[in-house]
Design a protein around this motif. Sequence first.
Motif, PDB file in Angstrom:
ATOM      1  N   ARG A 194      -6.841   1.790  -5.359  1.00 48.87           N
ATOM      2  CA  ARG A 194      -7.028   1.307  -6.672  1.00 48.87           C
ATOM      3  C   ARG A 194      -8.699   0.938  -6.955  1.00 48.87           C
ATOM      4  NH1 ARG A 194      -3.926  -0.404 -10.531  1.00 48.87           N
ATOM      5  NH2 ARG A 194      -2.004  -0.162  -9.024  1.00 48.87           N
ATOM      6  N   ASP A 195      -8.912   1.639  -7.897  1.00 49.93           N
ATOM      7  CA  ASP A 195     -10.489   1.163  -8.479  1.00 49.93           C
ATOM      8  C   ASP A 195     -11.525   1.714  -7.415  1.00 49.93           C
ATOM      9  OD1 ASP A 195      -9.406   0.211 -10.909  1.00 49.93           O
ATOM     10  OD2 ASP A 195      -9.599  -1.994  -9.822  1.00 49.93           O
ATOM     11  N   ARG A 202      -0.465   6.616 -10.118  1.00 49.46           N
ATOM     12  CA  ARG A 202       0.192   5.654  -9.345  1.00 49.46           C
ATOM     13  C   ARG A 202      -0.498   4.753  -8.451  1.00 49.46           C
ATOM     14  NH1 ARG A 202       5.514   4.599 -10.753  1.00 49.46           N
ATOM     15  NH2 ARG A 202       6.534   6.702 -11.502  1.00 49.46           N
ATOM     16  N   GLY A 203      -1.619   5.186  -7.765  1.00 52.85           N
ATOM     17  CA  GLY A 203      -2.680   4.473  -7.127  1.00 52.85           C
ATOM     18  C   GLY A 203      -3.568   3.758  -8.023  1.00 52.85           C
ATOM     19  N   GLY A 204      -4.046   4.245  -9.063  1.00 46.67           N
ATOM     20  CA  GLY A 204      -4.950   3.606  -9.873  1.00 46.67           C
ATOM     21  C   GLY A 204      -6.447   3.942  -9.582  1.00 46.67           C
ATOM     22  N   ALA A 205      -6.582   5.060  -8.717  1.00 40.48           N
ATOM     23  CA  ALA A 205      -7.953   5.717  -8.286  1.00 40.48           C
ATOM     24  C   ALA A 205      -8.806   5.742  -9.609  1.00 40.48           C
ATOM     25  CB  ALA A 205      -7.901   6.712  -7.552  1.00 40.48           C
ATOM     26  N   LYS A 206     -10.150   5.708  -9.691  1.00 37.97           N
ATOM     27  CA  LYS A 206     -10.935   5.903 -10.791  1.00 37.97           C
ATOM     28  C   LYS A 206     -11.499   7.220 -10.736  1.00 37.97           C
ATOM     29  CE  LYS A 206     -15.068   4.080  -8.799  1.00 37.97           C
ATOM     30  NZ  LYS A 206     -16.180   2.969  -8.843  1.00 37.97           N
ATOM     31  N   ASP A 257      -4.381   2.169   0.214  1.00 42.35           N
ATOM     32  CA  ASP A 257      -4.891   1.336  -1.060  1.00 42.35           C
ATOM     33  C   ASP A 257      -6.227   2.074  -1.809  1.00 42.35           C
ATOM     34  OD1 ASP A 257      -5.706  -0.507  -3.038  1.00 42.35           O
ATOM     35  OD2 ASP A 257      -6.634  -1.851  -1.688  1.00 42.35           O
ATOM     36  N   ASP A 309       0.646  -1.022  -0.118  1.00 44.54           N
ATOM     37  CA  ASP A 309       0.197   0.126  -0.030  1.00 44.54           C
ATOM     38  C   ASP A 309       0.873   1.345  -0.051  1.00 44.54           C
ATOM     39  OD1 ASP A 309      -2.130  -1.536   0.070  1.00 44.54           O
ATOM     40  OD2 ASP A 309      -2.467  -1.370   2.057  1.00 44.54           O
TER      41      ASP A 309
END
Length: 483
Positions: free
Chosen positions: A376-377, A403-407, A374, A278
């Motif tokens: 991501r998504d 970098r984190g993959g947030a939507k 965390d 994380d």
Amino acid sequence: MRGVQIFSGTSHPVLAETICERLGTLPARAVLGKFANGETRVDIGVSVRNQDVYIVQSGSQKINDSVMELLIMISACKGGSAKSITAVMPYFPYSRQSKKKSHRGAITARMLANLLSVAGVDHVITLDLHASQMQGFFGKPVDNLFAEPFIARWIRMNVPGWKEAVVVSKNAGGTKRVTSLADTLKLNFGIVTTDRRRPKVTMSMTDSTVFFDSMNDSIPKDPKPFVLHLRKNSHGGESSEHNTTEPEELLRPETPPAARRPSELEAAHEYTDVRVRDVITGRLVQGHIVDDDFPSGGPTSVPASGHTTPGQPSSQDQPESVPDAMVNSFISTTSSLPGDHALGGSFDAAESSDEEESNGRSVEQEKMITLVGDVRDRTVFLVDDMIDKSGSWIAAAETVVKRGGAKQVYCIATHGLFGGDSLEQMEACDAIDYIVVTNTFPITPQKMRKSKKLVIIDVSSLLAESIRRHHYGERSVVLRTDS
């Protein structure tokens, strides 16, 4: 409401009218303007004798004019025999200057609190102070209200899938505010932080000639300096001897294997603790996230260890009489910048990123940025108390997305100052989806029309209820809720 007069300054008349509308009254008459030489003019148009007076004056783009106008209005009402005077300041000016940031810095927020007391204020109502300990600057009561319940309610009603979102702080100083909102919404939280190491200072040996010359004058020169040579013997061990003429192979002493703790990453080449996954790091070049293979360069870049730039002597060219440890010690003691550390010598981690951008410091070309959590998504709520400069918000948004993959990213703050072109820059950032602020600070209609991402939450009901309860002597408004 009988026995009440509510005046509006010129900083945010729309908010004052909305507050009066909720209280079922109209703003009291007052003539506000300027004389020909620029002095502030105030003329109270109604009687305030034995009345409870409330003056609504927030910060504005002309912050000094707003402060001076408020002080003159308080003094005028005090001279008119008002029963009590309450300053309703949704955004408290100079709240970021609540502590010394240098040895000769001023605590301007405390000075403003003293000015209000001298002018004759009896009570202060404000919203989301930058530092809650500022209430101790006043000799009068202070109601520090919070916009968190309104922000939480807006999230519940307008953000789809908010129960799977993550609340993220864009700097170390805002973690308390972020964890409070996360607890209210029962969500996980994270943090984005940039490295705050002092910039490396390169110094050539010619720059320290005077220092070493003066040092050598007090130390007797030895024609044969002591040199420790390590040489392998026939038994596989090492023997030492004092020899300055034989060309022996110099061996760099190493830590014994028994005293060295092996790294878990070297041994297993994989994470042994899932929580380490994380923690995500990235490169921040001129305020934007770049790939790992992005070339480093520019006038402010520092060459890596063991490499030299043209025109700079290498370590082999340096005189042997000057140890590297001595040079590093000298540089570290003389290269500290007066604005890069707190009074105690350690960096103030509670300082916000916007302060760094607006206090005149030189912005480093490349930094290391770290994301803990965390995302991501998931939807990310970047939260702070104000939006002034856009650099730290854009950097944090790009970090959680790239970098984190947030939507999806929501930039949420109580006070929308939007200095300079910050709103336009955040509007142009692809990583930011929505910009959510309250109406504590006036935003011009021109700026509002230019931004499609901007959302403004009305907090006039909170201020109106605080005024009503204060006038009738009821319990104060709940400052913070957990529901």
